[in-house]
Write an enzyme that holds these catalytic residues in place. Structure first.
Site, PDB file in Angstrom:
ATOM      1  CG  HIS A 112      -2.040  -1.052   1.105  1.00  0.00           C
ATOM      2  ND1 HIS A 112      -2.498  -1.573  -0.079  1.00  0.00           N
ATOM      3  CD2 HIS A 112      -2.755  -1.678   2.092  1.00  0.00           C
ATOM      4  CE1 HIS A 112      -3.457  -2.460   0.180  1.00  0.00           C
ATOM      5  NE2 HIS A 112      -3.622  -2.554   1.468  1.00  0.00           N
ATOM      6  CG  HIS A 186      -7.810  -0.352   2.104  1.00  0.00           C
ATOM      7  ND1 HIS A 186      -8.444  -1.074   3.099  1.00  0.00           N
ATOM      8  CD2 HIS A 186      -6.802  -1.135   1.665  1.00  0.00           C
ATOM      9  CE1 HIS A 186      -7.823  -2.223   3.250  1.00  0.00           C
ATOM     10  NE2 HIS A 186      -6.823  -2.300   2.394  1.00  0.00           N
ATOM     11  CD  GLU A 326      -8.266  -3.575  -0.614  1.00  0.00           C
ATOM     12  OE1 GLU A 326      -7.074  -3.407  -0.895  1.00  0.00           O
ATOM     13  OE2 GLU A 326      -8.643  -4.415   0.214  1.00  0.00           O
TER      14      GLU A 326
HETATM   15  C1  BGC Z   1      -4.630  -6.423   1.911  1.00  0.00           C
HETATM   16  C2  BGC Z   1      -4.521  -7.150   3.234  1.00  0.00           C
HETATM   17  C3  BGC Z   1      -4.046  -6.176   4.272  1.00  0.00           C
HETATM   18  C4  BGC Z   1      -5.008  -5.041   4.326  1.00  0.00           C
HETATM   19  C5  BGC Z   1      -4.507  -3.985   5.270  1.00  0.00           C
HETATM   20  C6  BGC Z   1      -5.613  -5.339   2.065  1.00  0.00           C
HETATM   21  O1  BGC Z   1      -5.683  -4.634   0.876  1.00  0.00           O
HETATM   22  O2  BGC Z   1      -4.949  -7.282   0.866  1.00  0.00           O
HETATM   23  O3  BGC Z   1      -3.624  -8.245   3.152  1.00  0.00           O
HETATM   24  O4  BGC Z   1      -3.904  -6.771   5.511  1.00  0.00           O
HETATM   25  O5  BGC Z   1      -5.174  -4.454   3.069  1.00  0.00           O
HETATM   26  O6  BGC Z   1      -5.510  -3.384   5.936  1.00  0.00           O
END
Ligand code: BGC
Length: 361
Positions: A112, A186, A326
């Site tokens: 991310h 998210h 997402e």
């Molecule tokens: C991921 C997860 C991660 C989460 C974090 C998601 O987009 O796929 O693995 O733990 O984001 O909040």
């Protein structure tokens, strides 16, 4: 005749970051009274209030009620994710023969956007005119080399709330050097209402014949595997619960659903806005559809919520108390030649859109 309510957008101070930067909150309300709250820190959607089948409003987005909590411990609730949503293996990629080193922030991988991704930046914000509804424009200039990514990147995200209870997100970007980019939002949803417990009974449809299996560090193996005969087959709508507790190796490795689905599109690089997923919560009757121009969608069922966070309405969040859908390029696309490209070059315009449409049934 009853006068139809006007949609509005109101700005108010929300707080000051630990670094001393002022953060504002925008409250967008449409003609039906649907309300979306967004803060300039991380472009975070802190609340989405929509009616149930009886007309009662509830907030269906997980979040906190203080800037301090968002700064201190946000597991990406509601935020804009960038520069690269999801994981890049070993925090490195090669583009045009040049290797770039990113910030590893999850074991050997980058997740991310790195240590200080777009979710932790304060965005410039202004109301922007729109024929579609009330709209908020967020802007951020990400300097060359930020978190290891090349190119000065100019990013604009527009949130539009329409009078048909849709929240549309338009992402646009341009770069002055070749780079990789994968922007998403998210938000964690619970259509019964934030803090109302697990989402096991939610009925989910994902329009995907295939998904991208992952290794032990949740990096795709490169395979596009069929969903048929697996817990990942959501082509016919089904409840989330049974699969979330399945012993399928891909569920076990991710502690539940946390996979990228390959959306059924005629061309992964086209820009058609298509229905990707639909979620229905039978108790209150809320429905959410996800429409996108993107080729992939990560279905994540809040596996890492571990009862250490207290949400906006004062309830502890436990595993599976919310789900994320997402929209995205595929995880690790910069290292996976078989995946749709996530490269952005000077002169090109990055433009993607995702729409969350709310209704009742
Ligand atoms: C991921 C997860 C991660 C989460 C974090 C998601 O987009 O796929 O693995 O733990 O984001 O909040």
């Amino acid at each position: 005749m009853t006068a139809r309510a006007q949609s509005t957008i109101v700005r108010q101070p929300y707080g000051t970051t630990t670094a001393g930067v002022a953060v504002d909150m925008f409250t967008m309300t449409n003609a039906n009274g649907m309300e979306v709250k967004i803060i300039t820190y991380g472009g975070i959607i802190t609340a989405i209030r929509v009616p149930d089948r009886y007309g009662n409003m509830a907030n269906v987005a997980l979040g906190f009620n203080s800037l301090h909590d968002y700064e201190a411990k946000n597991p990406y609730f509601g935020c804009i994710v960038g520069r690269f949503a999801n994981r890049i293996a070993n925090a490195t990629f090669t583009l045009d023969g040049k290797t770039y080193t990113l910030a590893p922030n999850e074991g050997p991988n980058t997740l991310h956007g790195g240590n200080v991704g777009f979710d932790k930046r304060v965005w410039e914000a202004s109301e922007t005119p729109s024929d579609a509804g009330v709209a908020l424009r967020l802007h951020y200039l990400s300097p060359d080399g930020e978190e290891g990514y090349p190119g000065n990147l100019d990013v604009t995200v527009v949130y539009t709330l329409t009078d048909s209870n849709a929240l549309r997100i338009d992402y646009a970007a341009a770069t002055d050097a070749p780079t990789v980019l994968n922007l998403t939002n998210h938000s964690y949803f619970n259509l019964a209402g934030e803090g109302m417990g697990a989402i096991f009974d939610h009925i989910l449809m994902i329009d995907a014949d295939r998904y991208t299996p992952v290794d032990a560090t949740l990096i795709p193996t490169g395979e596009l595997a069929p969903v048929a005969g697996t817990p990942f087959d959501f082509r016919v709508p089904k409840a989330i619960g049974p699969g979330q507790r399945s012993n399928h190796p891909q569920v076990v490795v991710a502690r539940g659903y946390d996979q990228n689905f390959v959306l059924n599109r005629p061309d992964p690089h086209d820009d058609l806005l298509m229905l990707a997923a639909r979620v229905y919560e039978p108790g209150f009757g809320r429905v959410m559809e996800v429409w996108t121009t993107e080729p992939g969608i990560q279905f994540y069922a809040g596996n890492f919520l571990d009862a250490t966070l207290v949400g906006a309405s004062g309830h502890i969040y436990r595993q599976s108390d919310g789900f994320c859908l997402e929209t995205q390029r595929f995880p690790d696309a910069p290292n996976q030649p078989g995946f749709p490209s996530a490269v952005l070059r000077p002169g090109e315009r990055y433009a993607t859109a995702t729409v969350f449409k709310f209704a009742t049934d």
